[in-house]
Design an enzyme around this catalytic site. Structure first.
Site, PDB file in Angstrom:
ATOM      1  N   LYS A   1       0.828  -1.213   0.000  1.00 48.82           N
ATOM      2  CA  LYS A   1       0.000   0.000   0.000  1.00 48.82           C
ATOM      3  C   LYS A   1       0.858   1.256   0.000  1.00 48.82           C
ATOM      4  CE  LYS A   1      -4.250  -1.570   2.300  1.00 48.82           C
ATOM      5  NZ  LYS A   1      -5.093  -1.402   3.501  1.00 48.82           N
TER       6      LYS A   1
ATOM      7  N   LYS B   1      -4.009  -9.461  -7.522  1.00 47.11           N
ATOM      8  CA  LYS B   1      -5.137  -9.824  -6.669  1.00 47.11           C
ATOM      9  C   LYS B   1      -6.306  -8.881  -6.952  1.00 47.11           C
ATOM     10  CE  LYS B   1      -5.528  -8.322  -2.590  1.00 47.11           C
ATOM     11  NZ  LYS B   1      -5.492  -7.857  -1.204  1.00 47.11           N
TER      12      LYS B   1
ATOM     13  N   LYS C   1     -10.301  -3.641  -4.324  1.00 47.44           N
ATOM     14  CA  LYS C   1     -11.220  -2.513  -4.479  1.00 47.44           C
ATOM     15  C   LYS C   1     -10.519  -1.346  -5.158  1.00 47.44           C
ATOM     16  CE  LYS C   1     -13.511  -3.552  -0.090  1.00 47.44           C
ATOM     17  NZ  LYS C   1     -13.273  -3.259   1.348  1.00 47.44           N
TER      18      LYS C   1
HETATM   19  P1  AMP Z   1     -10.879  -5.722   2.569  1.00 40.94           P
HETATM   20  O1  AMP Z   1     -11.571  -5.447   1.303  1.00 40.94           O
HETATM   21  O2  AMP Z   1      -9.408  -5.472   2.480  1.00 40.94           O
HETATM   22  O3  AMP Z   1     -11.502  -5.093   3.771  1.00 40.94           O
HETATM   23  O4  AMP Z   1     -11.002  -7.298   2.789  1.00 40.94           O
HETATM   24  C1  AMP Z   1     -12.105  -7.917   3.399  1.00 40.94           C
HETATM   25  C2  AMP Z   1     -11.918  -9.415   3.367  1.00 40.94           C
HETATM   26  O5  AMP Z   1     -11.922  -9.896   2.019  1.00 40.94           O
HETATM   27  C3  AMP Z   1     -10.593  -9.886   3.979  1.00 40.94           C
HETATM   28  O6  AMP Z   1     -10.830 -11.077   4.709  1.00 40.94           O
HETATM   29  C4  AMP Z   1      -9.735 -10.160   2.779  1.00 40.94           C
HETATM   30  O7  AMP Z   1      -8.731 -11.105   3.024  1.00 40.94           O
HETATM   31  C5  AMP Z   1     -10.754 -10.672   1.783  1.00 40.94           C
HETATM   32  N1  AMP Z   1     -10.321 -10.431   0.386  1.00 40.94           N
HETATM   33  C6  AMP Z   1     -10.016  -9.233  -0.160  1.00 40.94           C
HETATM   34  N2  AMP Z   1      -9.651  -9.377  -1.446  1.00 40.94           N
HETATM   35  C7  AMP Z   1      -9.716 -10.713  -1.718  1.00 40.94           C
HETATM   36  C8  AMP Z   1      -9.456 -11.502  -2.882  1.00 40.94           C
HETATM   37  N3  AMP Z   1      -9.056 -10.942  -4.035  1.00 40.94           N
HETATM   38  N4  AMP Z   1      -9.654 -12.843  -2.800  1.00 40.94           N
HETATM   39  C9  AMP Z   1     -10.053 -13.421  -1.642  1.00 40.94           C
HETATM   40  N5  AMP Z   1     -10.303 -12.729  -0.509  1.00 40.94           N
HETATM   41  C10 AMP Z   1     -10.149 -11.390  -0.534  1.00 40.94           C
END
Ligand code: AMP
Ligand code: TRP
Length: 334
Positions: free
Chosen positions: A118, A199, A202
């Site tokens: 990040k 990956k 968002k």
């Molecule tokens: P965040 O969007 O960073 O708040 O992530 C929320 C949850 O989604 C966390 O448990 C992340 O590990 C999971 N996550 C985010 N991106 C991915 C992805 N591309 N594949 C699988 N899990 C994800």
């Protein structure tokens, strides 16, 4: 007979950007599957969101938190059986963070991959972004959590909270439970549809159309994103031999269908990527369309969403305050 107390499950999600199918597969759908096996708490982590200063637009952040709440419920989290709350409603999270900061060596935080990734994208890096994993440790440790269901990218943060908990317990006395990650064997790292080497995230979804599938995207937008996904010029649909883009599509199919790899390979063998994509688009739409419909209904009920958040905070507050008090007493604060 006395009912045996369930173990505690805790997880969090940031109310930023548009939640996507990576979040759904890696986290939300796992939460829904597990919620009844555990005493489950889900947290909308607005204090984590503000570590990227661009998200500090007050009305935006508040709106995004309610959207995330509605998506959780629409995805199948039952707010009567599980708790959903907003992190900033419980001040114990920040207070425990400060205490944990004092026993967390900087070197531990400097190793964090997510911080490195990040911060490489930012012109100015906030202190909060660096401290992000300590706040995450406080989230989990406050609730004496046993398991933390997350995507693969969070494994390192959970290992860190284990280290922090052990260090505190060793220095001051046993108060924290050591949390275990719960990560899907397949589907814990969904890749971008436009670029299977990155990956799905968002932040990339905001910049690139076709990168992600939004959980509440309309069906025609989902179909277009799937049909445009990067594949290759061949026909290979075996999990272990497929190119990264095709493998990613197969994994999404695997988790959403619940079918075995053997059955999926037999079904798609020799049929070409057009067929795979059409089948996958149908499956994703069949999964997400009901979620979208429930989401739209919930968003038309802001008072109900607000009430649930209030109740959620009141349910978790005593747990958080009691753990915080134990930690403060051990340290000699107050
Ligand atoms: P965040 O969007 O960073 O708040 O992530 C929320 C949850 O989604 C966390 O448990 C992340 O590990 C999971 N996550 C985010 N991106 C991915 C992805 N591309 N594949 C699988 N899990 C994800
Ligand atoms: N850092 C997590 C993410 O980006 C979100 C999060 C915050 C979290 N606190 C948590 C996840 C506690 C699990 C447990 O996905």
């Amino acid at each position: 007979m006395i009912e045996q107390q369930k173990k505690r499950l805790f997880s969090g999600i940031q109310p930023t950007g548009e939640l996507h199918i990576g979040n759904y597969i890696g986290a939300l759908s796992l939460w829904v599957e597990q919620q009844d096996q555990f005493d489950s708490i889900f947290c909308i982590v607005d204090l984590h969101a503000i570590t990227i200063p661009e998200t500090i637009v007050p009305e935006y952040l508040r709106k995004k938190s309610r959207e995330a709440e509605a998506i959780l419920i629409a995805s199948g989290i039952d707010p009567e059986r599980s708790v959903i709350f907003i992190q900033s409603h419980i001040p114990a999270h920040t207070e425990l963070t400060w205490i944990l900061n004092s026993i967390t060596p900087i070197g531990w935080l400097e190793r964090m991959t997510q911080f490195k990734v990040k911060s490489a994208q930012l012109e100015s890096i906030s202190t909060g972004l660096f401290d992000y994993p300590v706040l995450q440790a406080a989230d989990v440790l406050l609730y004496k959590t046993n398991v933390v269901p997350v995507g693969e990218d969070q494994r390192q943060h959970i290992e860190l909270m284990d280290d922090i908990a052990q260090r505190f317990n060793h220095l001051f006395g046993e108060v924290f439970i050591l949390p275990q990650p719960m990560i899907r064997a397949s589907g814990a790292r969904i890749m971008g549809l436009d670029d299977p080497t990155a990956k799905m995230s968002k932040s990339l979804a905001e910049k690139r159309k076709g990168h992600a599938i939004g959980i509440v995207d309309p069906p025609e937008v989902i179909r277009e994103a799937v049909m445009r996904a990067v594949t290759d010029s061949g026909k290979e649909t075996r999990f272990d031999c497929a190119s990264p883009g095709v493998k990613n599509l197969l994994v999404i199919y695997e988790v959403l269908s619940g079918k075995s790899r053997e059955a999926i390979e037999a079904y798609f063998e020799g049929k070409g990527y057009g067929f795979l994509k059409r089948e996958l688009a149908d499956l994703v739409i069949a999964t997400l369309e009901p979620v979208r419909n429930r989401y739209l209904k919930l968003m038309a009920e802001p008072a109900y969403l607000e009430e649930l958040l209030h109740r959620g905070a009141e349910r978790v507050r005593p747990i958080a305050e009691s753990t915080l008090k134990q930690a403060k007493d051990l340290v000699g604060l107050g």
